[in-house]
Design a protein around this motif. Structure first.
Motif, PDB file in Angstrom:
ATOM      1  N   GLY A  57       0.811  -1.205   0.000  1.00  0.00           N
ATOM      2  CA  GLY A  57       0.000   0.000   0.000  1.00  0.00           C
ATOM      3  C   GLY A  57       0.842   1.251   0.000  1.00  0.00           C
ATOM      4  O   GLY A  57       0.534   2.236  -0.667  1.00  0.00           O
ATOM      5  N   ALA A  58       1.933   1.228   0.740  1.00  0.00           N
ATOM      6  CA  ALA A  58       2.823   2.383   0.785  1.00  0.00           C
ATOM      7  C   ALA A  58       3.463   2.648  -0.567  1.00  0.00           C
ATOM      8  O   ALA A  58       3.561   3.784  -1.028  1.00  0.00           O
ATOM      9  CB  ALA A  58       3.907   2.163   1.844  1.00  0.00           C
ATOM     10  N   ILE A 116       7.370   5.834   5.299  1.00  0.00           N
ATOM     11  CA  ILE A 116       7.760   4.645   4.532  1.00  0.00           C
ATOM     12  C   ILE A 116       8.910   3.926   5.213  1.00  0.00           C
ATOM     13  O   ILE A 116       8.942   2.694   5.282  1.00  0.00           O
ATOM     14  CB  ILE A 116       8.131   5.041   3.098  1.00  0.00           C
ATOM     15  N   SER A 117       9.866   4.697   5.753  1.00  0.00           N
ATOM     16  CA  SER A 117      10.993   4.087   6.469  1.00  0.00           C
ATOM     17  C   SER A 117      10.504   3.315   7.685  1.00  0.00           C
ATOM     18  O   SER A 117      10.983   2.214   7.973  1.00  0.00           O
ATOM     19  CB  SER A 117      11.988   5.171   6.894  1.00  0.00           C
ATOM     20  N   ILE A 135      10.652  -5.490   8.871  1.00  0.00           N
ATOM     21  CA  ILE A 135      11.838  -6.284   9.218  1.00  0.00           C
ATOM     22  C   ILE A 135      11.727  -6.835  10.633  1.00  0.00           C
ATOM     23  O   ILE A 135      12.050  -8.003  10.904  1.00  0.00           O
ATOM     24  CB  ILE A 135      13.106  -5.421   9.069  1.00  0.00           C
ATOM     25  N   ILE A 136      11.260  -5.998  11.565  1.00  0.00           N
ATOM     26  CA  ILE A 136      11.113  -6.447  12.947  1.00  0.00           C
ATOM     27  C   ILE A 136      10.129  -7.612  13.029  1.00  0.00           C
ATOM     28  O   ILE A 136      10.383  -8.623  13.702  1.00  0.00           O
ATOM     29  CB  ILE A 136      10.661  -5.281  13.846  1.00  0.00           C
ATOM     30  N   LEU A 137       8.985  -7.477  12.341  1.00  0.00           N
ATOM     31  CA  LEU A 137       8.000  -8.552  12.352  1.00  0.00           C
ATOM     32  C   LEU A 137       8.550  -9.820  11.723  1.00  0.00           C
ATOM     33  O   LEU A 137       8.257 -10.931  12.172  1.00  0.00           O
ATOM     34  CB  LEU A 137       6.742  -8.106  11.605  1.00  0.00           C
ATOM     35  N   PHE A 192      16.857   4.197   1.008  1.00  0.00           N
ATOM     36  CA  PHE A 192      17.886   5.079   1.548  1.00  0.00           C
ATOM     37  C   PHE A 192      18.737   5.697   0.438  1.00  0.00           C
ATOM     38  O   PHE A 192      19.094   6.876   0.518  1.00  0.00           O
ATOM     39  CB  PHE A 192      18.773   4.315   2.533  1.00  0.00           C
ATOM     40  N   ALA A 193      19.060   4.909  -0.606  1.00  0.00           N
ATOM     41  CA  ALA A 193      19.938   5.406  -1.658  1.00  0.00           C
ATOM     42  C   ALA A 193      19.256   6.448  -2.543  1.00  0.00           C
ATOM     43  O   ALA A 193      19.893   7.405  -2.979  1.00  0.00           O
ATOM     44  CB  ALA A 193      20.429   4.238  -2.519  1.00  0.00           C
TER      45      ALA A 193
END
Length: 283
Positions: A18-19, A41-42, A49-51, A137-138
């Motif tokens: 969705g993002a 978004i970050s 990642i945590i999930l 990030f890039a």
């Protein structure tokens, strides 16, 4: 039990989709994301990642707690150790263990095996998340990156520069002795733009004539052939107020204007200026 722990990961993936979708819509109306949108978004990436880490950890923990008794049997251990390299790589189990892999529910006598997701698929899934984080990030945090709007602007600049070099190299190949009327849409469009910028004040927006003569009739003061019109625009007629355009327009641009003027012949605009000069008859 395994499916319960997979659910948060699926939900987080849906959130990320969705993002990304919202970002694509946003890019259609603006060239850059705002700070808070990038931050959101970050945060979604980090949450995903945590999930993912928590899900894998809990799955491994549950496997230890719910370790089936048959794993303690020597037959099970022997069967697992006898697998080939590729069976181990793909997490495949021997056919002799098929009964132990049956899921409890069945429908119309059809049972389902509890097969794990292939490792190659999971590796691809994890790598796509890593790539997405690096890309974010890039391109949007550390630097601006080659996002579509910037790439388009750069390509346009490169094309304009190449066109300028081409014009400098080949513009002088056209002169009043070899000039021809062009009929392609691009040349006529360029000629129309040049005419609108430089000729309308004297000749009118329709070529009907104001200070300068009417360009839509058959009468010409200095000749009506393609060669004559090219010469008149290039050299001008200073004694009658027609300036020389050879310092402002290159020969190809003059050719485009001549080609556009040829399309005005016989158009009969409203309130045209009276005929001037001699009637031109094409040979």
């Amino acid at each position: 039990m395994k499916k319960i722990f997979i659910l948060p990961l699926l939900l987080s993936s849906s959130a990320m989709n969705g993002a990304v979708f919202n970002k694509q819509i946003l890019l259609a109306t603006t060239s850059e994301l705002t700070f808070y949108e990038v931050l959101l978004i970050s945060a979604l990436f980090v949450m995903c990642i945590i999930l993912l880490v928590v899900t894998i950890t809990l799955q491994n923990f549950v496997k230890v707690l719910l370790k089936p008794k048959e794993q303690e049997d020597s037959a099970y251990t022997q069967a697992m150790e006898s697998r080939t390299f590729w069976q181990k790589f793909w997490s495949l189990k021997p056919l002799s263990m098929e009964k132990d892999m049956m899921i409890e529910h069945e429908f119309d006598g059809i049972s389902e095996l509890d097969n794990p997701t292939p490792p190659w698929f999971m590796y691809l899934f994890y790598s796509s998340i890593v790539f997405a984080v690096v890309y974010l990030f890039a391109f949007h945090i550390v630097g601006n990156g080659q996002i579509m709007t910037n790439e388009y602007s750069e390509e346009i600049a490169i094309a304009d520069k190449a066109h300028e070099l081409y014009m400098k190299k080949f513009a002088n190949s056209v002169n009043e002795n070899n000039v021809k009327v062009l009929t392609d849409a691009k040349s006529l469009e360029d000629g129309s733009k040049i005419y609108t910028q430089n000729c309308v004040a004297c000749h009118g927006d329709k070529g009907q004539g104001i200070v300068g003569p009417n360009l839509t009739d058959e009468f010409w003061l200095h000749g009506g052939s393609t060669k004559d019109i090219f010469h008149t625009i290039t050299e001008g007629v200073p004694e009658k107020g027609m300036i020389s355009w050879k310092k402002s327009l290159n020969p190809i641009q003059v050719q485009h204007v001549v080609s556009y003027i040829s399309t005005l012949q016989g158009t009969k605009p409203a309130n045209p200026k009276e005929p001037q000069g001699d009637k031109y008859v094409a040979k």
